[in-house]
Motif scaffolding. Structure first.
Motif, mmCIF file in Angstrom:
data_model
loop_
_atom_site.group_PDB
_atom_site.id
_atom_site.type_symbol
_atom_site.label_atom_id
_atom_site.label_comp_id
_atom_site.label_asym_id
_atom_site.label_seq_id
_atom_site.Cartn_x
_atom_site.Cartn_y
_atom_site.Cartn_z
ATOM 1 N N SER A 191 0.832 -1.209 0.000
ATOM 2 C CA SER A 191 0.000 0.000 0.000
ATOM 3 C C SER A 191 0.865 1.257 0.000
ATOM 4 C CB SER A 191 -0.934 0.011 1.211
ATOM 5 O OG SER A 191 -0.196 0.144 2.404
ATOM 6 N N ALA A 192 0.356 2.285 -0.663
ATOM 7 C CA ALA A 192 1.090 3.553 -0.746
ATOM 8 C C ALA A 192 0.655 4.525 0.342
ATOM 9 C CB ALA A 192 0.870 4.181 -2.122
ATOM 10 N N THR A 193 -0.295 4.152 1.190
ATOM 11 C CA THR A 193 -0.796 5.038 2.229
ATOM 12 C C THR A 193 -0.119 4.754 3.566
ATOM 13 O OG1 THR A 193 -2.776 5.710 3.453
ATOM 14 C CG2 THR A 193 -2.683 3.430 2.746
ATOM 15 N N ASP A 194 -0.020 5.801 4.394
ATOM 16 C CA ASP A 194 0.502 5.623 5.746
ATOM 17 C C ASP A 194 -0.603 5.258 6.727
ATOM 18 O OD1 ASP A 194 3.097 6.250 4.979
ATOM 19 O OD2 ASP A 194 2.799 8.405 5.275
ATOM 20 N N SER A 195 -1.830 5.253 6.250
ATOM 21 C CA SER A 195 -2.972 4.920 7.099
ATOM 22 C C SER A 195 -2.940 3.436 7.477
ATOM 23 C CB SER A 195 -4.270 5.246 6.373
ATOM 24 O OG SER A 195 -5.388 4.777 7.100
ATOM 25 N N MET A 196 -3.607 3.114 8.571
ATOM 26 C CA MET A 196 -3.685 1.732 9.050
ATOM 27 C C MET A 196 -4.782 0.931 8.354
ATOM 28 S SD MET A 196 -1.487 0.826 11.434
ATOM 29 C CE MET A 196 -2.346 -0.437 12.361
ATOM 30 N N GLN A 197 -5.534 1.543 7.441
ATOM 31 C CA GLN A 197 -6.671 0.850 6.821
ATOM 32 C C GLN A 197 -6.321 -0.531 6.252
ATOM 33 O OE1 GLN A 197 -7.134 4.655 4.656
ATOM 34 N NE2 GLN A 197 -9.262 4.001 4.429
ATOM 35 N N PRO A 198 -5.270 -0.648 5.421
ATOM 36 C CA PRO A 198 -4.973 -1.970 4.832
ATOM 37 C C PRO A 198 -4.590 -3.022 5.870
ATOM 38 C CG PRO A 198 -3.858 -0.217 3.612
ATOM 39 C CD PRO A 198 -4.372 0.397 4.879
ATOM 40 N N LEU A 199 -4.059 -2.583 7.017
ATOM 41 C CA LEU A 199 -3.673 -3.530 8.066
ATOM 42 C C LEU A 199 -4.865 -3.911 8.932
ATOM 43 C CD1 LEU A 199 -0.981 -2.133 7.144
ATOM 44 C CD2 LEU A 199 -0.139 -2.509 9.465
ATOM 45 N N VAL A 200 -5.791 -2.972 9.100
ATOM 46 C CA VAL A 200 -6.948 -3.203 9.960
ATOM 47 C C VAL A 200 -7.988 -4.101 9.281
ATOM 48 C CG1 VAL A 200 -8.946 -2.036 10.995
ATOM 49 C CG2 VAL A 200 -6.660 -1.078 11.282
ATOM 50 N N TYR A 201 -8.145 -3.944 7.970
ATOM 51 C CA TYR A 201 -9.216 -4.629 7.244
ATOM 52 C C TYR A 201 -9.222 -6.152 7.438
ATOM 53 C CZ TYR A 201 -12.510 -5.433 3.371
ATOM 54 O OH TYR A 201 -13.594 -5.807 2.602
ATOM 55 N N PRO A 202 -8.082 -6.855 7.330
ATOM 56 C CA PRO A 202 -8.121 -8.307 7.555
ATOM 57 C C PRO A 202 -8.614 -8.686 8.951
ATOM 58 C CG PRO A 202 -6.074 -7.673 6.469
ATOM 59 C CD PRO A 202 -6.748 -6.414 6.880
ATOM 60 N N PHE A 203 -8.250 -7.904 9.974
ATOM 61 C CA PHE A 203 -8.729 -8.195 11.328
ATOM 62 C C PHE A 203 -10.245 -8.052 11.411
ATOM 63 C CE2 PHE A 203 -4.280 -7.076 12.304
ATOM 64 C CZ PHE A 203 -3.939 -8.116 13.160
ATOM 65 N N LEU A 204 -10.796 -7.008 10.796
ATOM 66 C CA LEU A 204 -12.240 -6.793 10.856
ATOM 67 C C LEU A 204 -13.005 -7.896 10.122
ATOM 68 C CD1 LEU A 204 -12.382 -2.926 10.305
ATOM 69 C CD2 LEU A 204 -12.970 -4.173 12.396
ATOM 70 N N ILE A 205 -12.455 -8.374 9.019
ATOM 71 C CA ILE A 205 -13.099 -9.495 8.306
ATOM 72 C C ILE A 205 -13.199 -10.718 9.226
ATOM 73 C CG2 ILE A 205 -12.824 -11.153 6.416
ATOM 74 C CD1 ILE A 205 -11.515 -8.914 4.791
ATOM 75 N N CYS A 206 -12.108 -11.028 9.906
ATOM 76 C CA CYS A 206 -12.095 -12.194 10.803
ATOM 77 C C CYS A 206 -13.035 -11.988 11.987
ATOM 78 C CB CYS A 206 -10.675 -12.449 11.303
ATOM 79 S SG CYS A 206 -9.550 -13.040 10.020
ATOM 80 N N GLY A 207 -13.080 -10.763 12.517
ATOM 81 C CA GLY A 207 -13.958 -10.495 13.658
ATOM 82 C C GLY A 207 -15.423 -10.635 13.303
#
Length: 686
Positions: free
Chosen positions: A253-269
């Motif tokens: 990802s080209a962003t410094d945001s945590m969005q790409p890292l957070v998304y897999p956790f939310l899918i599992c939750g």
């Protein structure tokens, strides 16, 4: 809302993990509250429990020696954070298998007692016992990865350090998974094959006859292989897929945001909530086992799909760039649907090739009428045919998700697929629980109608076990693709140069060949281990029957402990070499100067390709052979005691190590190779 999810999404997902653990505790109390039958039933159940516990304790000691050596190496060559992750991954993988198995060995006797009351009572107890394992896998997987990530990020102040350390957790869970799968698989199939060859073919004894000295070992094996082994296997796949999604999100990802890292956790939750609703459906539905179990999976997938639509669009209000490609919420949601759809496709395809309701198994049963050889030929061809549709589905999924969102899209599809593990693994553990329940019914001399009920459930359980193995292997193919992509991205970052894998480069071809032979060598050792251990069981059963003729007329009690001891020692001794093969291959190829990272990349691809085909073919053949035998035992093609039945027993004994030892163990082996390759990049490539 978008800012809240970005900042607190991981913590929110962990709340669902805690909910999953709480539900597992409730199910454990429900299972233990069910009546356990008479004193004879409890005596037999305790023997199975004691044997399973003793084996796992001895397995833990054996694995610990190897794990400590690797832990020291990781601490010395990498850092303490990666070493800590290794410990956490290993401990959680063991815990998921151990707790799930100890509940399963208590659910079996309660399922047998439930079968004396009604079909649905037995089905509910068996399913709830399996659901404990399913919920433990997803809850412990999500909590271990999430808490460890947040902890390392907090103390280091760097998401990069947290992402790097997750590789250690992945390796710890994968290492335990390989040993649990191999050791448990060798144990269960050595006992099963040994018991069948003498009991059924030579002495014409029925399944789980108490006069068979290998009966207790066979029942113990169902639990240490299919419960503890499968739990560790899917825990590893679940955790590695989640880690792969986080790793790819960070690297591409080209962003410094945590969005790409957070998304897999939310899918599992979110998917844990779907699993809970699916489990509730199975408990309240008053329909047959197959439609109830499949319905539970459908509800889980539908609920997850519906809830993830608004969540995805809220988290990604604008497009995010991944590896130079702008990716929006709609494209990511499509990748989620592909992952969930691939789960259903795998379930349907595997069910077709392994269920008694469909032509492949019935065609295999007809082949038994002409003897052992035609049955073996038909079974092998069934497994080969079974590879076509799953592989085409996997290929299509890779193509579509990559076109939508690049490597991150593939990673999201894998995470979505594995997020349904809570309900899928509930189906797998259902099989050995109902199988053991039938054994307890026979050994306790219960009404034959009880065994009829457990046999119906066991036939469904056999198909469900094959389905979950197909699911695990298909997901491993996708997950390994993500890990290979992570390997390439890590090489670029570490060595600060682009890497291409040109098929005209001899190093790539050499790596492909070496990687391609690894699954063959690995499964060969696993099959050899089952064959030699089963041979020892056969000799012991024959010795006891010859030395104590009263065993066959019921006046002398067999020495069950002798067979338990034989398979325990054989499993622990013979699981070590094949489990270490991935480590040996990766280090040797990486250390040869003329090969290096290019050849190692080829090795990863070669292992993925041949391992995927071998895994699917072996598990499908084995499941088909097993259910063809049950189909004949139900009275088809002459029923028990005929040539067709004897041929089907031979097919089943060949299929046992196929579907429960060698084939399923390929799944974690593929991912161990890929994780090790990522782990050694900063150590061996400078």
């Amino acid at each position: 809302m978008q800012k809240f999810l970005t900042d607190h999404g991981i913590g929110t997902s962990l709340t669902f993990g805690v909910l999953g653990l709480a539900a597992a505790v409730i199910l454990i109390r429900m299972v233990l509250a069910a009546p356990a039958g008479n004193s004879r039933m409890e005596e037999i159940a305790k023997a199975v429990q004691d044997g399973a516990k003793a084996y796992l304790h001895r397995q833990l000691v054996t694995i610990s020696v190897i794990a400590v050596v690797l832990l020291i190496a990781i601490f010395w060559l990498r850092d303490w954070q990666t070493a800590l992750g290794f410990i956490i991954g290993a401990v959680c993988s063991l815990a998921a298998g151990y707790i799930g198995m100890m509940v399963a060995v208590r659910a079996n006797v309660r399922t047998a007692e439930g079968a004396s009351k009604s079909y649905h009572t037995a089905m509910r107890v068996a399913f709830n016992g399996g659901a404990v394992t399913g919920l433990l896998v997803v809850a412990l997987g999500l909590l271990s990865v999430g808490i460890f990530f947040l902890f390392i990020r907090e103390i280091s102040g760097s998401p990069r350090a947290a992402v790097d350390s997750l590789v250690g957790l992945a390796l710890g869970s994968s290492l335990i998974s390989v040993f649990a799968r191999l050791g448990g698989g060798i144990y269960t199939k050595a006992a099963d094959v040994g018991a069948d060859l003498v009991g059924k073919i030579e002495q014409n004894l029925q399944e789980d006859d108490p006069r068979n000295p290998a009966t207790i070992a066979d029942n113990v094996g169902d639990n240490v292989g299919d419960c503890a082994g499968m739990a560790a296997d899917v825990f590893e796949t679940y955790a590695v897929s989640l880690i792969g999604g986080v790793l790819v999100g960070y690297l591409t990802s080209a962003t410094d945001s945590m969005q790409p890292l957070v998304y897999p956790f939310l899918i599992c939750g979110i998917s844990i909530l779907g699993a809970l609703l699916g489990i509730l459906f199975v408990n309240i539905a008053r329909i047959g086992a197959t439609p109830a179990l499949v319905g539970g999976v459908a509800i889980s997938g539908i609920v997850s799909s519906v809830l993830l639509w608004p969540l995805t669009h809220t988290l990604f209000p604008q497009a995010v760039e991944f590896a130079g490609k702008a990716v929006g919420a709609g494209q990511l949601y499509h990748c989620v649907l592909v992952g969930i759809g691939l789960t259903f496709a795998t379930v349907i395809i595997t069910n077709y090739f392994t269920s008694t309701a469909h032509q492949p198994v019935r065609r295999l049963a007809r082949a038994c009428e002409t003897g052992h050889a035609t049955n073996i030929i038909a079974g092998i061809s069934t497994g080969h045919h079974a590879t076509v549709l799953p592989v085409l589905c996997i290929v299509g999924s890779i193509w579509y998700t990559h076109s939508e969102a690049g490597l991150y899209g593939i990673a999201i599809a894998v995470v979505s697929m594995l997020s349904l593990s809570g309900i899928i693994i509930s189906l797998d553990a259902f099989g050995p629980i109902t199988d053991n329940a039938g054994g307890i019914a026979v050994m306790s001399d219960l009404d034959p109608q009880v065994r009829e009920v457990t046999d119906k459930l066991d036939a469904v359980g056999n198909t469900m076990k094959a389905v979950t193995k197909g699911y695990a292997i298909a997901s491993a193919g996708l997950a390994a693709m993500v890990l290979f992509g992570s390997y390439v991205e890590e090489l670029k970052v570490h060595l600060e140069q682009d890497f291409t894998f040109d098929l005209m480069d001899p190093r790539v071809i050499i790596g492909l060949f070496i990687g391609g032979l690894l699954p063959f060598s690995f499964t060969a050792y696993a099959m050899d281990a089952v064959g030699s251990a089963a041979g020892a069981v056969v000799k012991e059963v024959r010795r006891q029957i010859t030395a104590f003729p009263g065993i066959l007329d019921g006046t002398h009690t067999p020495e069950y402990g002798q067979c338990v001891d034989i398979v325990t020692k054989a499993a622990l001794r013979q699981m070590i070499l094949p489990a270490l093969l991935p480590l040996i291959f990766v280090i040797v190829v990486a250390k040869i100067p003329a090969l290096g990272p290019i050849a190692l990349g080829g090795l990863l691809v070669g292992t993925i390709v041949t391992g995927l085909f071998i895994g699917i073919a072996m598990t499908s053949s084995g499941g088909a052979w097993d259910n063809a035998k049950k189909y004949i035992e139900d009275g088809n093609h002459g029923g028990k005691g005929t040539i067709a039945h004897r041929a089907s027993v031979t097919g089943d004994t060949v299929g046992d190590p196929y579907k429960d030892t060698a084939g399923p163990a390929v799944n974690p082996m593929i991912k161990v190779v890929n994780i090790l390759a990522i782990l050694v990049i900063p150590i061996l490539f400078r």
